[in-house]
Design a protein around this motif. Structure first.
Motif, PDB file in Angstrom:
ATOM      1  N   ASP A  28       0.805  -1.033  -0.010  1.00 47.59           N
ATOM      2  CA  ASP A  28      -0.190  -0.569   0.091  1.00 47.59           C
ATOM      3  C   ASP A  28       0.824   1.289  -0.001  1.00 47.59           C
ATOM      4  O   ASP A  28       1.600   1.295   0.862  1.00 47.59           O
ATOM      5  CB  ASP A  28      -1.095   0.534   1.129  1.00 47.59           C
ATOM      6  CG  ASP A  28      -1.755   0.596   1.276  1.00 47.59           C
ATOM      7  OD1 ASP A  28      -2.168   1.414   0.003  1.00 47.59           O
ATOM      8  OD2 ASP A  28      -2.744   1.250   2.261  1.00 47.59           O
ATOM      9  N   ILE A  29       0.062   1.866  -0.729  1.00 43.80           N
ATOM     10  CA  ILE A  29       1.336   2.963  -1.368  1.00 43.80           C
ATOM     11  C   ILE A  29       1.694   4.034   0.430  1.00 43.80           C
ATOM     12  O   ILE A  29       0.208   5.059   1.144  1.00 43.80           O
ATOM     13  CB  ILE A  29       1.029   4.576  -2.342  1.00 43.80           C
ATOM     14  CG1 ILE A  29       0.824   3.093  -3.640  1.00 43.80           C
ATOM     15  CG2 ILE A  29       2.016   5.311  -2.343  1.00 43.80           C
ATOM     16  CD1 ILE A  29       1.171   3.990  -4.929  1.00 43.80           C
ATOM     17  N   PRO A  30       2.939   4.696   1.590  1.00 36.37           N
ATOM     18  CA  PRO A  30       2.636   4.907   2.109  1.00 36.37           C
ATOM     19  C   PRO A  30       1.555   6.418   1.803  1.00 36.37           C
ATOM     20  O   PRO A  30       2.556   6.904   0.532  1.00 36.37           O
ATOM     21  CB  PRO A  30       3.393   5.204   2.912  1.00 36.37           C
ATOM     22  CG  PRO A  30       4.222   4.408   2.055  1.00 36.37           C
ATOM     23  CD  PRO A  30       3.830   4.360   0.788  1.00 36.37           C
ATOM     24  N   ASP A  31       1.102   7.362   2.639  1.00 35.80           N
ATOM     25  CA  ASP A  31       0.886   8.640   2.686  1.00 35.80           C
ATOM     26  C   ASP A  31       1.710   9.808   2.181  1.00 35.80           C
ATOM     27  O   ASP A  31       1.779  10.695   1.657  1.00 35.80           O
ATOM     28  CB  ASP A  31      -0.181   8.660   3.759  1.00 35.80           C
ATOM     29  CG  ASP A  31      -1.179   8.203   4.366  1.00 35.80           C
ATOM     30  OD1 ASP A  31      -1.619   7.833   3.653  1.00 35.80           O
ATOM     31  OD2 ASP A  31      -2.277   8.585   5.159  1.00 35.80           O
ATOM     32  N   SER A  32       2.837   9.442   3.153  1.00 37.85           N
ATOM     33  CA  SER A  32       3.857  10.381   2.687  1.00 37.85           C
ATOM     34  C   SER A  32       4.516  10.263   1.331  1.00 37.85           C
ATOM     35  O   SER A  32       4.614  11.184   1.054  1.00 37.85           O
ATOM     36  CB  SER A  32       5.327   9.668   3.655  1.00 37.85           C
ATOM     37  OG  SER A  32       5.482   8.829   3.403  1.00 37.85           O
ATOM     38  N   VAL A  33       4.078   9.224   1.456  1.00 44.10           N
ATOM     39  CA  VAL A  33       4.665   9.405  -0.487  1.00 44.10           C
ATOM     40  C   VAL A  33       3.401   9.199  -1.623  1.00 44.10           C
ATOM     41  O   VAL A  33       4.143  11.061  -2.332  1.00 44.10           O
ATOM     42  CB  VAL A  33       4.975   7.662  -0.980  1.00 44.10           C
ATOM     43  CG1 VAL A  33       4.841   7.443  -2.816  1.00 44.10           C
ATOM     44  CG2 VAL A  33       5.862   7.172  -0.633  1.00 44.10           C
ATOM     45  N   ARG A  34       2.086   9.887  -1.091  1.00 42.46           N
ATOM     46  CA  ARG A  34       1.198   9.861  -2.190  1.00 42.46           C
ATOM     47  C   ARG A  34       1.010  11.743  -2.014  1.00 42.46           C
ATOM     48  O   ARG A  34       1.085  11.585  -2.967  1.00 42.46           O
ATOM     49  CB  ARG A  34      -0.296   9.219  -1.418  1.00 42.46           C
ATOM     50  CG  ARG A  34      -0.166   8.383  -1.786  1.00 42.46           C
ATOM     51  CD  ARG A  34      -1.452   7.937  -1.263  1.00 42.46           C
ATOM     52  NE  ARG A  34      -2.184   6.503  -1.558  1.00 42.46           N
ATOM     53  CZ  ARG A  34      -2.287   5.696  -2.128  1.00 42.46           C
ATOM     54  NH1 ARG A  34      -3.000   6.778  -3.233  1.00 42.46           N
ATOM     55  NH2 ARG A  34      -2.791   4.743  -2.401  1.00 42.46           N
ATOM     56  N   GLN A  35       1.738  12.534  -0.998  1.00 39.45           N
ATOM     57  CA  GLN A  35       1.257  13.940  -0.332  1.00 39.45           C
ATOM     58  C   GLN A  35       3.042  14.171  -1.467  1.00 39.45           C
ATOM     59  O   GLN A  35       2.739  15.012  -1.327  1.00 39.45           O
ATOM     60  CB  GLN A  35       1.505  13.914   0.712  1.00 39.45           C
ATOM     61  CG  GLN A  35       0.410  13.394   2.144  1.00 39.45           C
ATOM     62  CD  GLN A  35       1.279  13.750   2.966  1.00 39.45           C
ATOM     63  OE1 GLN A  35       1.916  13.816   3.371  1.00 39.45           O
ATOM     64  NE2 GLN A  35      -0.353  13.429   3.654  1.00 39.45           N
ATOM     65  N   LYS A  36       3.923  13.807  -1.660  1.00 39.06           N
ATOM     66  CA  LYS A  36       5.141  13.751  -2.188  1.00 39.06           C
ATOM     67  C   LYS A  36       5.191  13.761  -3.730  1.00 39.06           C
ATOM     68  O   LYS A  36       5.546  14.528  -4.487  1.00 39.06           O
ATOM     69  CB  LYS A  36       6.314  13.310  -1.286  1.00 39.06           C
ATOM     70  CG  LYS A  36       6.892  13.354   0.173  1.00 39.06           C
ATOM     71  CD  LYS A  36       8.119  13.128   0.240  1.00 39.06           C
ATOM     72  CE  LYS A  36       8.288  13.613   1.569  1.00 39.06           C
ATOM     73  NZ  LYS A  36       9.333  12.709   2.439  1.00 39.06           N
ATOM     74  N   TYR A  37       4.633  12.815  -4.332  1.00 38.28           N
ATOM     75  CA  TYR A  37       4.273  12.406  -5.806  1.00 38.28           C
ATOM     76  C   TYR A  37       3.017  12.911  -6.726  1.00 38.28           C
ATOM     77  O   TYR A  37       2.095  12.937  -6.342  1.00 38.28           O
ATOM     78  CB  TYR A  37       4.087  11.382  -5.670  1.00 38.28           C
ATOM     79  CG  TYR A  37       3.616  10.173  -7.082  1.00 38.28           C
ATOM     80  CD1 TYR A  37       5.789   9.876  -7.514  1.00 38.28           C
ATOM     81  CD2 TYR A  37       3.127  10.707  -8.202  1.00 38.28           C
ATOM     82  CE1 TYR A  37       6.243   8.962  -9.143  1.00 38.28           C
ATOM     83  CE2 TYR A  37       3.866  10.443  -9.329  1.00 38.28           C
ATOM     84  CZ  TYR A  37       4.845   9.717 -10.140  1.00 38.28           C
ATOM     85  OH  TYR A  37       4.576   8.694 -10.640  1.00 38.28           O
ATOM     86  N   HIS A  38       3.825  14.285  -7.259  1.00 42.05           N
ATOM     87  CA  HIS A  38       3.135  14.933  -8.010  1.00 42.05           C
ATOM     88  C   HIS A  38       3.266  14.323  -8.894  1.00 42.05           C
ATOM     89  O   HIS A  38       4.006  14.468  -9.862  1.00 42.05           O
ATOM     90  CB  HIS A  38       3.135  16.778  -7.146  1.00 42.05           C
ATOM     91  CG  HIS A  38       3.078  17.082  -6.305  1.00 42.05           C
ATOM     92  ND1 HIS A  38       1.732  16.836  -5.531  1.00 42.05           N
ATOM     93  CD2 HIS A  38       4.061  17.269  -5.405  1.00 42.05           C
ATOM     94  CE1 HIS A  38       2.211  17.284  -4.141  1.00 42.05           C
ATOM     95  NE2 HIS A  38       3.287  17.569  -4.302  1.00 42.05           N
ATOM     96  N   ILE A  39       2.413  15.069  -9.642  1.00 40.11           N
ATOM     97  CA  ILE A  39       1.865  15.147 -11.510  1.00 40.11           C
ATOM     98  C   ILE A  39       1.309  16.223 -11.576  1.00 40.11           C
ATOM     99  O   ILE A  39       0.251  16.793 -11.700  1.00 40.11           O
ATOM    100  CB  ILE A  39       0.735  13.153 -11.658  1.00 40.11           C
ATOM    101  CG1 ILE A  39       1.216  11.893 -11.234  1.00 40.11           C
ATOM    102  CG2 ILE A  39       0.875  13.890 -13.338  1.00 40.11           C
ATOM    103  CD1 ILE A  39       0.306  11.173 -11.644  1.00 40.11           C
ATOM    104  N   ASP A  40       2.683  16.816 -12.844  1.00 42.48           N
ATOM    105  CA  ASP A  40       2.144  18.283 -13.340  1.00 42.48           C
ATOM    106  C   ASP A  40       1.480  17.568 -14.199  1.00 42.48           C
ATOM    107  O   ASP A  40       0.167  18.644 -14.300  1.00 42.48           O
ATOM    108  CB  ASP A  40       3.450  18.473 -13.786  1.00 42.48           C
ATOM    109  CG  ASP A  40       4.305  19.339 -12.291  1.00 42.48           C
ATOM    110  OD1 ASP A  40       4.215  18.927 -11.085  1.00 42.48           O
ATOM    111  OD2 ASP A  40       5.786  19.163 -12.450  1.00 42.48           O
TER     112      ASP A  40
END
Length: 262
Positions: A169-181
């Motif tokens: 499961d993708i950690p929330d910390s990764v979700r918050q930092k991973y941005h798709i421009d």
């Protein structure tokens, strides 16, 4: 050996063997079949009397199929060679498919669920869902390699083809930092396959866009069909088989016109 002279006679033969027979044209069912009981002898007669040239498909209810494609960049025979476990695949009923591939039929053991696994190996699919089907000989382009009985799949094969359900499961910390421009159209197509066709008011339009986008990118029409079926299956409320087929057929015709193919 008994010689059957018509498609109906072959269809009746398969039905008597306990198979769920399905009439198809260009690999598309011409009747509603999802979650339906097997066709009766009289139903088969009526259908083939009306459509004498219909090809024959059989649903993967009691058996599953190891479906091997053969394309220059997607050769399932090479994938099985690299897999290097010929002992997992004992001799069973096998047919040659329209484009030089092959399909091996194995019975599902009683009480054991065999899951569908599209893309098990590169160029090798496991077709096992009760509403999936394969076209079968003597349909146009299909012929039996042998006339063996369909044998029960060995345990080693059942274990090997079982889908791997990731627990990651993708950690929330990764979700918050991973941005798709900016998201590309190709990325949107991939996501549509993974996440399904959306709600009831969006499904047909999203399926149309998915089919068109894949065909525009020169994806093989058979692969487009399988990918779109996956997307439909991943939907909370999948389209009916008839709706799905109508949309797919319409988009194929539209693409042929775009390419000036008559």
């Amino acid at each position: 050996m008994t010689i059957y002279r018509s498609k109906e006679e072959y269809a009746q033969r398969y039905a008597k063997a306990g198979m769920y027979v399905l009439p198809v044209a260009n690999k598309h069912p011409i009747i509603k079949f999802a979650d339906q009981p097997a066709l009766t002898e009289s139903q088969i007669h009526d259908i083939w009397e009306q459509h004498p040239n219909a090809d024959i498909a059989v649903r993967t209810v009691q058996f599953f199929v190891v479906d091997i494609d053969k394309h220059a960049d997607n050769n399932g025979f090479e994938s099985l060679k690299d897999f290097n476990h010929p002992d997992y695949f004992p001799d069973t009923l096998t047919q040659k498919t329209r484009h030089g591939g092959a399909q091996m039929f194995y019975m599902k053991p009683n009480g054991v669920e065999v899951e569908q696994n599209i893309g098990w190996l590169k160029g090798v699919d496991i077709k096992a869902h009760i509403n999936n089907y394969v076209v079968i000989a003597p349909s146009s382009g299909y012929s039996f390699v042998n006339h063996h009985k369909i044998i029960q799949a060995p345990d080693v094969l059942l274990t090997a083809i079982k889908p791997v359900n990731s627990q990651y499961d993708i950690p929330d910390s990764v979700r918050q930092k991973y941005h798709i421009d900016q998201k590309s159209k190709t990325a949107e197509l991939f996501e549509r396959i993974a996440f399904g066709l959306g709600g009831s008011g969006m499904r047909n339009n999203n399926l149309t866009e998915l089919i068109g986008g894949l065909l525009f990118r020169n994806v093989d029409p058979d692969a487009v069909l399988d990918l779109c079926r996956i997307s439909n299956q991943n939907s909370n409320e999948p389209l009916s088989e008839s709706e799905f087929n109508r949309t797919y057929e319409s988009m194929i015709k539209k693409e042929m016109r775009r390419r000036n193919v008559t």
